[in-house]
Design an enzyme around this catalytic site. Sequence first.
Site, mmCIF file in Angstrom:
data_model
loop_
_atom_site.group_PDB
_atom_site.id
_atom_site.type_symbol
_atom_site.label_atom_id
_atom_site.label_comp_id
_atom_site.label_asym_id
_atom_site.label_seq_id
_atom_site.Cartn_x
_atom_site.Cartn_y
_atom_site.Cartn_z
ATOM 1 C CB SER A 198 -0.958 -0.052 1.191
ATOM 2 O OG SER A 198 -2.074 0.760 0.990
ATOM 3 C CG ASP A 304 -6.517 -3.128 -3.775
ATOM 4 O OD1 ASP A 304 -7.317 -2.418 -3.141
ATOM 5 O OD2 ASP A 304 -5.295 -3.175 -3.521
ATOM 6 C CG HIS A 335 -5.435 -2.785 -0.003
ATOM 7 N ND1 HIS A 335 -4.638 -2.453 -1.072
ATOM 8 C CD2 HIS A 335 -4.959 -2.057 1.052
ATOM 9 C CE1 HIS A 335 -3.738 -1.566 -0.700
ATOM 10 N NE2 HIS A 335 -3.895 -1.322 0.594
#
Length: 646
Positions: A198, A304, A335
């Site tokens: 991320s 995601d 995610h």
Amino acid sequence: MPIRTRFTIWRPLAAVATAALMAGLLTPVTAQAAPRTSRPVYSYDDAIRESVWVDTRLDGDGDGRTDRVAVDIVRPRETDRQGRRIPVIMDASPYYSCCGRGNESQKKTYDAAGNVVRMPLFYDNYFVPRGYAFVGVDLAGTNRSDGCVDVGGRSDIQSAKAVVDWLNGRGKAYTTRTGTTRAKATWTNGRTGMIGKSYDGTIANGVAATGVEGLETIVPIGAISSWYDYYFAKGAPLFDSGPDGLADRVESPEARARCGAVQQRIADGAPRTGDWTPLWTERDYVPDAGRVKASVFVVHGMQDLNVRAKHFGQWWDALAENGVERRIWLSQAGHVDPFDFRRADWVDTLHRWFDHELLGYDNGIDDEPMAEIERAPDQWVTSEVWPPRSTRPTTLRPAEGTQDGVGTLGLRPGTGTETFTDDPAHDETDWAAHIHRPTPDKAGFTTGPLTRDLRLSGSSKVTVTATPTTSSAHLSAVLVDLGPDTIRDYAAEGEGITTLTDRTCWGASTSGDSACFKETAADTADVDYTIVSRGWADLGNHSSATGAPLTPGKPYTITLDLAATDHVVPRGHRLALIVAGTDKDLIEPPASTPTLTLDLSRTSVRVPLVGGAPAFVRATAGTTTAVPEAAPLDGVRDPGAARSVP
């Protein structure tokens, strides 16, 4: 473009000369083969744990002194005693104190002397005993660092780049945050690999895009490639907040008190209009892919809905155009870190990747297929290159059907129009569930049941010509696989995984830092359809990156960028295109509620088909459009509001 040639075995010149001399003296019986795997021969319990503060050479908080970022280090004591220089695995993050890392939200902890006791995740536990140093960097404005968070901008990237420079003898570091005693990285050979999920992986992308010397590889997991595309899709807001809100969330309390002016500059530079500004140019790493010298191992969830799959697609394409050595894993999850959806294989692959890229071991990983793709929960396939060489962009066109809003999809140009009214209360699951029936909120177009499998591999684009009834309008385009399947439930809380209570251990532990983590399992759903790819746009951005009011009754043409994917529509299933307005919770609604009329002769979808148009012809030969089904189709639940925290 050919992939750049990289090393197989890396050794210092002195070692190469010594090896050549010894090769002349040793017989084949006494010569030893080059190592292929690093082994856990160093003590983790006795590892050196220290902290330094690296000078970023920036004064982001405007206090008259350059900012220093905190760098926590865990490294083998034995290599230090031997005088042997070792490579570094680095995770630069804003989350070490505010939010935590990994599925268990671990944070750094420290002893009374300020040295790190627990480093989140398994990287230090696993790799330090194998002869690596692990470095956890607090980005400027977070945890124990000076400066301010600027959300992917110059300060964020320099926070990590300055550490790479220091590791390679080009920067300055100090033993304390405010002192003058210098710290030197004499224990490392400078060869650095960056990893992170991320925001952390985004920093790895950004640092690689500077072309910094010494950064040998990056492993971005669910990472951003352009911050504009995190917050907007061609002018359409994806979240109800901007980067200033993220800065406020991750900054330390101390930084938050002093960084109000920086947050305001971020807010001013990222207007909610969705217009492209210089702030976004600074935070777009894709144009600098040509500067990347590191190899890149991309990992991304194709479902995601936080860092959406467009990010890896455009980054991957730019890296390919510039011949960067690369590898990719694509999962069905949202995610989610690969440690939590394919743990054993991931640790083994990452181990071999770092051994090859940082230690120079000839372990064969560079000869393996470029891509691994999750075709069904826990069922993976490989692709020698990605997308496959036979992939061709193929233009499919919608056409009117026998009912309004229920049309066909094929190679021939369509005629006529379809009309729908934006309903901000509905989303892609509502549209797909009623694909076979006229509904006022969407226009749907489907092929007949396929007679052969049809594989999409890469990024799609949908071009629409639409006439609005109001001065503002948002558009959504969705590709759907219509047919029964069992998939990871990416819309559930775990985004495709369930966390179990049992733990497995990956590396060595101490009393303050356990290498044992909760196991996970695939969380699946039985569905009648699968969303394959999606994209959005503000019709007001039809001609530029700056939006403008629309003239009711005037047609506008715009192209929506859909997320990259790799998906096989099986024989017997159908491929569908849906065009609608607001995709509830995935984009924000416009100021008005328009009705839009599509000109089908000027509307199309360009899909990356393996085998191109001939593959589509073969897959649709002899098929006819099925009779619309009366019952709504079942899919995953409403995805809900996507988190605006990468």
